[in-house]
Design a protein around this motif. Structure first.
Motif, PDB file in Angstrom:
ATOM      1  N   LYS A  51      28.537  13.763 -60.895  1.00  0.00           N
ATOM      2  CA  LYS A  51      29.337  13.902 -59.813  1.00  0.00           C
ATOM      3  C   LYS A  51      30.255  15.312 -59.767  1.00  0.00           C
ATOM      4  O   LYS A  51      30.908  15.706 -58.885  1.00  0.00           O
ATOM      5  N   ASN A  81      33.589   8.518 -61.355  1.00  0.00           N
ATOM      6  CA  ASN A  81      33.113   9.808 -61.792  1.00  0.00           C
ATOM      7  C   ASN A  81      33.272  10.633 -60.604  1.00  0.00           C
ATOM      8  O   ASN A  81      33.900  11.840 -60.874  1.00  0.00           O
ATOM      9  N   SER A 188      24.392   5.287 -55.439  1.00  0.00           N
ATOM     10  CA  SER A 188      25.596   4.676 -54.940  1.00  0.00           C
ATOM     11  C   SER A 188      25.848   5.177 -53.682  1.00  0.00           C
ATOM     12  O   SER A 188      25.912   4.662 -52.668  1.00  0.00           O
ATOM     13  N   SER A 189      26.538   6.468 -53.471  1.00  0.00           N
ATOM     14  CA  SER A 189      26.554   7.084 -52.112  1.00  0.00           C
ATOM     15  C   SER A 189      25.427   7.652 -51.629  1.00  0.00           C
ATOM     16  O   SER A 189      25.358   8.003 -50.432  1.00  0.00           O
ATOM     17  N   ALA A 190      24.280   7.637 -52.405  1.00  0.00           N
ATOM     18  CA  ALA A 190      22.913   8.267 -52.011  1.00  0.00           C
ATOM     19  C   ALA A 190      22.813   9.619 -51.824  1.00  0.00           C
ATOM     20  O   ALA A 190      21.759  10.246 -51.590  1.00  0.00           O
ATOM     21  N   THR A 192      22.944  12.111 -54.353  1.00  0.00           N
ATOM     22  CA  THR A 192      21.997  12.472 -55.409  1.00  0.00           C
ATOM     23  C   THR A 192      20.404  11.931 -54.886  1.00  0.00           C
ATOM     24  O   THR A 192      19.725  13.028 -55.008  1.00  0.00           O
ATOM     25  N   SER A 275      24.429   3.749 -65.396  1.00  0.00           N
ATOM     26  CA  SER A 275      23.343   4.144 -64.475  1.00  0.00           C
ATOM     27  C   SER A 275      22.136   4.867 -65.215  1.00  0.00           C
ATOM     28  O   SER A 275      21.113   4.720 -64.579  1.00  0.00           O
ATOM     29  N   ASN A 303      23.227  10.292 -66.017  1.00  0.00           N
ATOM     30  CA  ASN A 303      24.386  10.680 -65.243  1.00  0.00           C
ATOM     31  C   ASN A 303      25.786  10.677 -65.608  1.00  0.00           C
ATOM     32  O   ASN A 303      26.632  11.506 -65.291  1.00  0.00           O
TER      33      ASN A 303
HETATM   34  C1  LIG Z   1      27.428   7.246 -63.478  1.00  0.00           C
HETATM   35  C2  LIG Z   1      26.728   7.584 -62.204  1.00  0.00           C
HETATM   36  N1  LIG Z   1      25.672   7.400 -61.613  1.00  0.00           N
HETATM   37  C3  LIG Z   1      25.133   7.495 -60.650  1.00  0.00           C
HETATM   38  C4  LIG Z   1      25.868   7.688 -59.457  1.00  0.00           C
HETATM   39  C5  LIG Z   1      25.082   7.769 -58.216  1.00  0.00           C
HETATM   40  O1  LIG Z   1      25.232   8.691 -57.392  1.00  0.00           O
HETATM   41  P1  LIG Z   1      25.460   8.911 -56.020  1.00  0.00           P
HETATM   42  O2  LIG Z   1      26.735   8.635 -55.666  1.00  0.00           O
HETATM   43  O3  LIG Z   1      24.920  10.323 -55.515  1.00  0.00           O
HETATM   44  O4  LIG Z   1      24.450   8.078 -55.356  1.00  0.00           O
HETATM   45  C6  LIG Z   1      27.162   7.575 -59.540  1.00  0.00           C
HETATM   46  C7  LIG Z   1      27.954   7.808 -58.527  1.00  0.00           C
HETATM   47  O5  LIG Z   1      29.341   7.712 -58.494  1.00  0.00           O
HETATM   48  C8  LIG Z   1      27.711   7.593 -60.949  1.00  0.00           C
HETATM   49  O6  LIG Z   1      29.077   7.569 -61.193  1.00  0.00           O
END
Ligand SMILES: Cc1ncc(COP(=O)(O)O)c(C=O)c1O
Length: 323
Positions: A51, A81, A188-190, A192, A275, A303
């Motif tokens: 993040k 994060n 999560s937010s999608a 990535t 994750s 991540n």
């Molecule tokens: C540890 C971790 N992995 C994966 C993700 C998912 O990333 P995204 O929000 O871009 O989908 C997050 C999102 O906060 C995260 O903190």
């Protein structure tokens, strides 16, 4: 929201300095039977997670467009994060940041935010679903309405959050990998997933993008229920998901996440958070199909670090209490 004006030269200079801190993260190959499995160590970003890219790029673009300047207060609903990355980068840019958090926050993250931010708003009223997301979002709206020059980074819908991974994370993968057949990307937010899937499909037209989510998340249409491991999943379908190019979805139970995190640590020497384990578990599940392609090459992201998960995913007793 700030009115549009020309970009602040001093903020741009600070952003350039910040950008130079963000070195490409390493790609390591795991020993894995029949498939070449690579992990990109996003936990080596300066503040400690994938993040960092999102926070840096969202702030950078907002400053470039003149939407954020020295008067701005950044506001975001996040307990994880993204909040810690924003807190650090806002501080480095000399901006105020007000995170809106809830009682499920990890103690280490709350401690970090309280040290970095003069104001932290913690909601305590659950919403209609029993979670806190809607309460937090209502609080964000209220804060923006009563704060001069407030800027909501809106991670679930901000196109710059997706672009961060198109331009930064995925661009590094394209530069480092001559071949890629499978990419396993947590959601999560999608941001990535959307950014990486678009860039990887351009560079490797045959690559299969596997979206990885946690059981109990609503993102891919399941009924939401309580989840215990932060990082992946959401109680809503994030608007950024519509930009993602997905070939398959794997939903991983939390117990599997915990098992895979331990395996990453004790068999591969990667001390990574929830994750990362979830994505590795998805790779293991897909391995028989991948082995049918000679020399198949797969990628996942580590991540964040495992440290914040020592009392959960890495704690035997905690894991036995999972469904
Ligand atoms: C540890 C971790 N992995 C994966 C993700 C998912 O990333 P995204 O929000 O871009 O989908 C997050 C999102 O906060 C995260 O903190």
């Amino acid at each position: 929201m700030s009115t549009l004006c020309s970009p602040s030269a001093s903020l741009l200079r600070r952003l350039d300095r910040l950008g130079r801190l963000m070195r490409p993260t390493p790609l390591v190959e795991l020993t894995f039977p029949g498939v070449r499995v690579f992990s990109k160590l996003e936990y080596l970003n300066p503040v400690g997670s994938v993040k960092d890219r999102t926070a840096y790029w969202i702030l950078r673009r907002a400053v470039e467009r003149g939407e954020v300047d020295e008067r701005t207060t950044i506001v975001e609903s996040s307990s994880g994060n993204f909040a810690t990355a924003l807190a650090a980068y806002a501080q480095l840019l000399g901006l105020r940041f007000i995170p809106v958090i809830d009682p499920n926050i990890l103690p280490a993250n709350e401690a970090f935010l309280r040290r970095a931010c003069a104001t932290v708003v913690k909601v305590d009223e659950p919403d209609e679903s029993g979670g806190y997301l809607k309460t937090r979002l209502r609080e964000v709206q209220a804060l923006c309405a009563r704060t001069d020059h407030a800027y909501w980074t809106n991670q679930y819908a901000n196109i710059d959050g997706m672009d961060a991974h198109y331009r930064l994370t995925a661009a590094e993968v394209c530069a480092d990998m001559p071949r890629l057949d499978y990419a396993f990307i947590g959601v999560s937010s999608a941001g990535t997933l959307a950014g990486m899937s678009r860039r990887l499909k351009e560079a490797f037209p045959g690559v299969r993008i596997i979206a990885v989510d946690a059981a109990g998340s609503a993102i891919f249409g399941c009924t939401p229920r309580r989840r215990h491991i932060p990082g992946l999943g959401a109680g809503i379908v994030p608007p950024l998901l519509e930009h993602a190019r997905i070939d398959d979805v794997v939903i991983v139970p939390e117990r599997e996440t915990a098992r895979a995190c331990r395996e990453l640590l004790w068999e591969h020497g990667l001390f990574a958070g929830g994750s990362s384990g979830t994505s590795y578990a998805a790779i293991q599940q897909h391995a028989p199909a991948m082995r049918e392609t000679p020399g198949a090459t797969a990628l996942f992201l580590c991540n964040d670090r495992g440290t914040a998960y020592l009392d959960t995913v890495f704690d035997d007793e905690w894991v036995t209490r999972l469904e």
